[in-house]
Design a protein around this motif. Structure first.
Motif, PDB file in Angstrom:
ATOM      1  N   GLN A  82       0.822  -1.212   0.000  1.00 41.11           N
ATOM      2  CA  GLN A  82       0.000   0.000   0.000  1.00 41.11           C
ATOM      3  C   GLN A  82       0.856   1.261   0.000  1.00 41.11           C
ATOM      4  N   LEU A  83       1.944   1.256   0.763  1.00 39.83           N
ATOM      5  CA  LEU A  83       2.830   2.420   0.776  1.00 39.83           C
ATOM      6  C   LEU A  83       3.552   2.570  -0.549  1.00 39.83           C
ATOM      7  N   GLN A  84       3.938   1.463  -1.164  1.00 37.60           N
ATOM      8  CA  GLN A  84       4.569   1.506  -2.485  1.00 37.60           C
ATOM      9  C   GLN A  84       3.587   2.035  -3.527  1.00 37.60           C
ATOM     10  N   ALA A  85       2.319   1.675  -3.403  1.00 38.79           N
ATOM     11  CA  ALA A  85       1.302   2.153  -4.340  1.00 38.79           C
ATOM     12  C   ALA A  85       1.168   3.669  -4.295  1.00 38.79           C
ATOM     13  N   ASP A  86       1.506   4.264  -3.165  1.00 38.25           N
ATOM     14  CA  ASP A  86       1.458   5.723  -3.026  1.00 38.25           C
ATOM     15  C   ASP A  86       2.769   6.372  -3.444  1.00 38.25           C
ATOM     16  N   LYS A  89       9.231   4.450  -1.211  1.00 38.50           N
ATOM     17  CA  LYS A  89      10.213   3.369  -1.237  1.00 38.50           C
ATOM     18  C   LYS A  89      10.228   2.807   0.183  1.00 38.50           C
ATOM     19  N   VAL A  90       9.846   1.557   0.317  1.00 36.52           N
ATOM     20  CA  VAL A  90       9.727   0.918   1.624  1.00 36.52           C
ATOM     21  C   VAL A  90      10.982   0.104   1.897  1.00 36.52           C
ATOM     22  N   ARG A  91      11.672   0.460   2.957  1.00 33.89           N
ATOM     23  CA  ARG A  91      12.871  -0.276   3.349  1.00 33.89           C
ATOM     24  C   ARG A  91      12.542  -1.358   4.371  1.00 33.89           C
ATOM     25  N   GLU A  92      11.593  -1.067   5.273  1.00 33.68           N
ATOM     26  CA  GLU A  92      11.260  -2.056   6.299  1.00 33.68           C
ATOM     27  C   GLU A  92       9.875  -1.784   6.871  1.00 33.68           C
ATOM     28  N   VAL A  93       9.161  -2.872   7.134  1.00 35.55           N
ATOM     29  CA  VAL A  93       7.917  -2.832   7.891  1.00 35.55           C
ATOM     30  C   VAL A  93       8.057  -3.916   8.942  1.00 35.55           C
ATOM     31  N   GLU A  94       7.997  -3.542  10.195  1.00 37.33           N
ATOM     32  CA  GLU A  94       8.168  -4.497  11.290  1.00 37.33           C
ATOM     33  C   GLU A  94       6.954  -4.428  12.214  1.00 37.33           C
ATOM     34  N   MET A  97       3.785  -7.812  17.579  1.00 34.26           N
ATOM     35  CA  MET A  97       2.463  -7.984  18.184  1.00 34.26           C
ATOM     36  C   MET A  97       2.539  -8.109  19.701  1.00 34.26           C
ATOM     37  N   ALA A  98       3.642  -8.624  20.223  1.00 35.08           N
ATOM     38  CA  ALA A  98       3.787  -8.779  21.670  1.00 35.08           C
ATOM     39  C   ALA A  98       3.788  -7.421  22.371  1.00 35.08           C
ATOM     40  N   ASN A  99       4.360  -6.413  21.722  1.00 33.83           N
ATOM     41  CA  ASN A  99       4.447  -5.074  22.311  1.00 33.83           C
ATOM     42  C   ASN A  99       3.546  -4.054  21.613  1.00 33.83           C
ATOM     43  N   ASN A 100       2.667  -4.530  20.723  1.00 36.54           N
ATOM     44  CA  ASN A 100       1.765  -3.646  19.968  1.00 36.54           C
ATOM     45  C   ASN A 100       2.530  -2.506  19.311  1.00 36.54           C
ATOM     46  N   LYS A 101       3.568  -2.860  18.566  1.00 36.90           N
ATOM     47  CA  LYS A 101       4.424  -1.858  17.948  1.00 36.90           C
ATOM     48  C   LYS A 101       4.541  -2.105  16.451  1.00 36.90           C
ATOM     49  N   LEU A 102       4.384  -1.036  15.699  1.00 38.57           N
ATOM     50  CA  LEU A 102       4.557  -1.065  14.248  1.00 38.57           C
ATOM     51  C   LEU A 102       5.665  -0.082  13.900  1.00 38.57           C
ATOM     52  N   THR A 103       6.671  -0.557  13.184  1.00 38.98           N
ATOM     53  CA  THR A 103       7.776   0.298  12.758  1.00 38.98           C
ATOM     54  C   THR A 103       7.816   0.306  11.236  1.00 38.98           C
ATOM     55  N   ILE A 104       7.816   1.506  10.666  1.00 40.47           N
ATOM     56  CA  ILE A 104       7.858   1.651   9.215  1.00 40.47           C
ATOM     57  C   ILE A 104       9.040   2.527   8.855  1.00 40.47           C
ATOM     58  N   ASP A 105       9.853   2.046   7.929  1.00 46.57           N
ATOM     59  CA  ASP A 105      10.942   2.826   7.362  1.00 46.57           C
ATOM     60  C   ASP A 105      10.638   2.959   5.887  1.00 46.57           C
ATOM     61  N   ALA A 106       9.998   4.065   5.518  1.00 44.90           N
ATOM     62  CA  ALA A 106       9.591   4.298   4.131  1.00 44.90           C
ATOM     63  C   ALA A 106       9.566   5.793   3.876  1.00 44.90           C
ATOM     64  N   ALA A 107       9.866   6.176   2.654  1.00 43.37           N
ATOM     65  CA  ALA A 107       9.868   7.603   2.283  1.00 43.37           C
ATOM     66  C   ALA A 107       9.619   7.744   0.795  1.00 43.37           C
TER      67      ALA A 107
END
Length: 110
Positions: A82-86, A89-94, A97-107
């Motif tokens: 979805q981010l690429q469709a916009d 450039k997506v380098r990482e999506v992490e 679920m244990a810590n309810n954390k979403l990390t995105i490295d995209a620009a």
């Protein structure tokens, strides 16, 4: 037009962020806040469901549906697509679920 600069939304309300500047006579010469929009756009894409953006009906990850889902690999792939469709450039999506954390490295851009 570059997607990394644009009109900013208030993060708390998603309304237009107003930053009114008046001249000496009290006339508004600037009003809408403009700035970096990559993170803002990521959030909007993550929250949106497919079909919410009528001009781009396939855009949206519908992240609220992740609750209780154990298919993490599929979610990471969907978010990246979805981010690429916009145009990002997506380098990482992490997803952690244990810590309810979403990390995105995209620009946008390179």
């Amino acid at each position: 037009m570059a997607k990394d600069k644009g009109i900013l939304l208030d993060p708390a309300t998603d309304d237009l962020q107003i930053d009114a500047t008046r001249d000496a006579q009290g006339v508004v010469v600037r009003g809408l806040a403009v700035g970096e929009t990559a993170v803002q756009n990521q959030g909007l894409i993550l929250r949106a469901f497919k079909g919410e953006y009528k001009e781009y009906p396939t855009l949206g990850a519908g992240i609220s549906d992740i609750l209780g889902d154990h298919e993490i690999v599929g979610w990471r792939r969907e978010i990246a697509l979805q981010l690429q469709a916009d145009g990002m450039k997506v380098r990482e999506v992490e997803l952690d679920m244990a810590n309810n954390k979403l990390t995105i490295d995209a620009a946008y851009g390179s």
